[in-house]
Design a protein around this motif. Structure first.
Motif, short mmCIF file in Angstrom:
data_model
loop_
_atom_site.label_atom_id
_atom_site.label_comp_id
_atom_site.label_asym_id
_atom_site.label_seq_id
_atom_site.Cartn_x
_atom_site.Cartn_y
_atom_site.Cartn_z
N LYS A 172 40.79 52.96 42.25
CA LYS A 172 40.30 51.88 41.39
C LYS A 172 41.27 50.72 41.23
O LYS A 172 40.87 49.59 40.98
N GLY A 173 42.55 51.00 41.32
CA GLY A 173 43.54 49.96 41.09
C GLY A 173 44.92 50.57 41.00
O GLY A 173 45.13 51.71 41.40
N ILE A 174 45.86 49.79 40.46
CA ILE A 174 47.25 50.28 40.42
C ILE A 174 47.86 50.10 39.04
O ILE A 174 47.35 49.37 38.19
N LEU B 20 45.44 41.84 43.88
CA LEU B 20 44.47 42.70 43.19
C LEU B 20 43.15 41.98 43.00
O LEU B 20 42.08 42.55 43.26
N GLY B 21 43.21 40.74 42.55
CA GLY B 21 41.99 39.98 42.31
C GLY B 21 41.17 39.77 43.56
O GLY B 21 39.93 39.73 43.51
N LYS B 22 41.83 39.64 44.68
CA LYS B 22 41.12 39.45 45.94
C LYS B 22 40.32 40.68 46.33
O LYS B 22 39.42 40.61 47.17
N ARG B 23 40.66 41.81 45.73
CA ARG B 23 40.03 43.08 46.11
C ARG B 23 39.26 43.72 44.95
O ARG B 23 38.84 44.86 45.04
N ASP B 24 39.10 42.97 43.86
CA ASP B 24 38.38 43.48 42.68
C ASP B 24 38.99 44.78 42.17
O ASP B 24 38.28 45.73 41.80
N MET B 25 40.32 44.84 42.15
CA MET B 25 41.02 46.02 41.65
C MET B 25 41.58 45.74 40.27
O MET B 25 41.84 44.59 39.89
N ARG C 298 46.81 35.67 30.83
CA ARG C 298 46.39 34.28 30.79
C ARG C 298 46.52 33.61 32.15
O ARG C 298 45.73 32.72 32.49
N ALA C 299 47.50 34.05 32.93
CA ALA C 299 47.69 33.48 34.26
C ALA C 299 46.64 33.97 35.25
O ALA C 299 46.34 33.29 36.24
N PHE C 300 46.07 35.17 34.98
CA PHE C 300 45.07 35.77 35.88
C PHE C 300 43.86 36.21 35.05
O PHE C 300 43.60 37.41 34.91
N PRO C 301 43.11 35.26 34.51
CA PRO C 301 42.03 35.62 33.57
C PRO C 301 40.87 36.38 34.19
O PRO C 301 40.03 36.91 33.45
N ASP C 302 40.79 36.41 35.51
CA ASP C 302 39.68 37.11 36.17
C ASP C 302 40.04 38.51 36.65
O ASP C 302 39.19 39.21 37.22
N THR C 303 41.29 38.92 36.46
CA THR C 303 41.72 40.26 36.87
C THR C 303 41.70 41.19 35.67
O THR C 303 42.33 40.91 34.66
N PRO C 304 40.97 42.32 35.76
CA PRO C 304 40.93 43.26 34.63
C PRO C 304 42.26 43.98 34.45
O PRO C 304 42.81 44.53 35.40
N PHE D 229 35.26 50.25 32.94
CA PHE D 229 36.51 49.67 33.46
C PHE D 229 36.87 50.29 34.81
O PHE D 229 37.32 49.58 35.72
N TYR D 230 36.66 51.59 34.94
CA TYR D 230 37.05 52.29 36.18
C TYR D 230 35.88 52.61 37.09
O TYR D 230 36.03 53.34 38.07
N GLY D 231 34.71 52.05 36.80
CA GLY D 231 33.57 52.22 37.69
C GLY D 231 33.08 53.65 37.80
O GLY D 231 32.80 54.14 38.90
N LEU D 232 32.94 54.33 36.66
CA LEU D 232 32.50 55.72 36.66
C LEU D 232 31.16 55.86 35.95
O LEU D 232 30.85 56.93 35.38
#
Length: 348
Positions: free
Chosen positions: A140-142, A178-183, A202-208, A340-343
């Protein structure tokens, strides 16, 4: 500590636990050992069997879990940058074992959060792709922990990220991958560093982003006896971070030795009735800051065994939320973690 299980039918997704085998590492830390190392000795070996038994015997309705990276089972044969793939491969095998259905209905490690060194900058993207390939249905991410304090006794070995890691330009080049991969990204820092997460969000408002462990309030080492004094500082930082809509918070981690809530351990044997007043101000503040749709309860096991058994830990959370609505409880204990984790399929 044995006590009656509260709301035993309430579905739970535990979004934060570890698996490891540290038995070969513990002799590397000479006496007298740091308090953190002492917390690990009773749980130096904690893999599928221990987790499965913990969940099955808890009496709580744990339907799924999410594994959180902890630097275990790295494979050096892959090279320095790619060695965290070994951890994801191992956990994906554990998840497959659980998914067989032979060990109960709970789906352990249904989600996997691994690690990639974001200080690789844009090259971290190659590591992210390899991690995804190692567990395509579960990764799901890191998490790249940034915990640091000027007092080395606060953390002890093996931690110590560079100060202001999350503000580093090269780190942020890696973070952008991460944002490029929806992670997603899990952030573990200490209470004085919460502002670093706010700045990153605030610098990456689209990354969860998920803030782990309520931002880790500190009550040990040079912070000993200062929890009450520092509570307003922690609270103000949490309220500011809560304004970032791309950030969620994990409600837990308060039984870690860093927090001193409780000061005794390991397996202090405190009841949920005794723990709830200690944790309630922090958990209620986090829910106030983020709302019931952006917070999720976590076990942080086996680390939080320092202060609470698995059944007592979840009972404590249920006591704290006794006044919440059914919809709020469903979100806090399972729904938000599932989203959040796609479950989501675990709640279908």
């Amino acid at each position: 500590m044995t006590e009656a299980i509260l709301e035993a039918d309430l579905p739970i997704i535990d979004p934060h636990h570890h698996l490891w085998d540290l038995r070969a590492m513990l002799p590397m830390f000479p006496e007298p050992r740091h308090r953190f190392i002492e917390t690990l000795i009773p749980v130096a070996h904690y893999t599928f069997d221990q987790l499965q038994e913990e969940v099955a015997a808890s009496g709580h309705n744990v339907i799924a879990t999410v594994f959180m990276e902890c630097g275990a089972f790295y494979n050096g044969a892959y090279g320095e940058a790619l060695k965290p793939i070994g951890e994801v491969e191992f956990v994906n095998g554990v998840a497959a074992q659980s998914a067989s259905g032979l060990y109960g209905e709970a789906r352990l490690c249904a989600g996997i959060v691994g690690h990639a060194d974001l200080m690789l900058g844009a090259s971290a993207g190659e590591v992210l792709d390899a991690l995804q390939a190692a567990a395509p249905d579960r990764f799901k991410g890191i998490r790249h922990q940034g915990a640091w304090d000027a007092d080395p006794e606060v953390l002890g070995p093996p931690f110590h990220a560079p100060p202001e890691l999350y503000r580093n330009e090269t780190f942020r080049e890696g973070f952008a991958e991460l944002g490029k991969r929806d992670m997603s990204f899990d952030a573990w820092i200490l209470e004085p560093q919460i502002g670093d997460v706010t700045d990153l969000a605030r610098a990456f408002p689209d990354t969860p982003i998920c803030l782990d462990h309520c931002g880790t309030p500190l009550g040990n080492a040079s912070y000993s006896g200062k929890l009450e004094e520092r509570f307003p500082i922690w609270r103000d930082a949490i309220l500011e971070l809560g304004q970032c809509e791309n950030v969620m918070v994990k409600l837990g981690g308060l039984a870690m030795h860093n927090c001193d809530l409780p000061p005794e351990g390991p397996a202090a044997g405190w009841s949920s009735e005794k723990l709830a007043p200690l944790w309630k101000p922090y958990i209620e503040t986090c829910i106030e800051a983020f709302g019931p749709s952006r917070a999720m309860f976590e076990s942080n096991y086996p680390v939080d065994r320092w202060g609470a058994s698995y059944p007592v830990l979840w009972n404590t959370f249920k006591r704290i939320t006794a006044g919440a609505s059914a919809d709020e409880k469903a979100a806090l204990f399972a729904g938000n973690a599932a989203r959040f984790y796609g479950l989501e399929e675990r709640l279908a």
